[in-house]
Design a protein around this motif. Structure first.
Motif, PDB file in Angstrom:
ATOM      1  N   ASP A 183       0.774  -1.018   0.014  1.00 37.50           N
ATOM      2  CA  ASP A 183      -0.140  -0.049  -0.053  1.00 37.50           C
ATOM      3  C   ASP A 183       0.962   1.252  -0.093  1.00 37.50           C
ATOM      4  N   ILE A 221       3.108   4.040  -0.886  1.00 36.98           N
ATOM      5  CA  ILE A 221       3.930   4.535  -1.929  1.00 36.98           C
ATOM      6  C   ILE A 221       4.276   3.262  -2.861  1.00 36.98           C
ATOM      7  N   GLU A 230       2.191   0.771  -3.639  1.00 37.09           N
ATOM      8  CA  GLU A 230       1.134   0.562  -4.558  1.00 37.09           C
ATOM      9  C   GLU A 230       1.239   1.640  -5.521  1.00 37.09           C
ATOM     10  N   GLU A 231       1.580   3.026  -5.218  1.00 36.15           N
ATOM     11  CA  GLU A 231       1.466   3.966  -6.309  1.00 36.15           C
ATOM     12  C   GLU A 231       2.632   3.629  -7.523  1.00 36.15           C
ATOM     13  N   LEU A 232       3.698   3.143  -6.852  1.00 37.02           N
ATOM     14  CA  LEU A 232       4.995   2.589  -7.674  1.00 37.02           C
ATOM     15  C   LEU A 232       4.468   1.577  -8.534  1.00 37.02           C
ATOM     16  N   LEU A 250       1.529   0.735  -9.475  1.00 37.64           N
ATOM     17  CA  LEU A 250       0.451   0.980 -10.569  1.00 37.64           C
ATOM     18  C   LEU A 250       0.946   2.359 -11.555  1.00 37.64           C
ATOM     19  N   SER A 251       2.127   2.806 -11.309  1.00 36.33           N
ATOM     20  CA  SER A 251       2.604   3.671 -12.143  1.00 36.33           C
ATOM     21  C   SER A 251       2.897   3.481 -13.768  1.00 36.33           C
TER      22      SER A 251
END
Length: 76
Positions: free
Chosen positions: A14, A16, A18-20, A22-23
């Motif tokens: 979750d 950062i 997760e953001e990475l 999904l980038s």
């Protein structure tokens, strides 16, 4: 976000991480094969850079968890 890996099992990431994952740059790795064109010769060699990157991330998380446990046991 849950990630399931054949070698390391199921993990939840979750924030950062997760953001990475999904980038766009990381998602683009799904189309890049780890062994180049070798997957055309043998379909078993079809590991992508995306799968490899996630596996490395999960291994680091697993190692981090293990080291945290061993350090907490060693503390007085």
């Amino acid at each position: 976000m849950k990630i399931t890996d054949k070698m390391y099992g199921e993990f939840t990431v979750d924030g950062i991480l997760e953001e990475l994952v999904l980038s766009c740059p990381v998602q683009r790795l799904k189309g890049v094969y780890q062994g180049g064109a070798s997957h055309l010769v043998n379909e078993k060699w079809n590991v992508t850079r995306y799968e490899h990157s996630l596996g490395v991330m999960l291994l680091i998380k697993k190692t981090e968890w293990f080291l945290g446990r061993t350090n907490s046991r060693a503390a007085p």
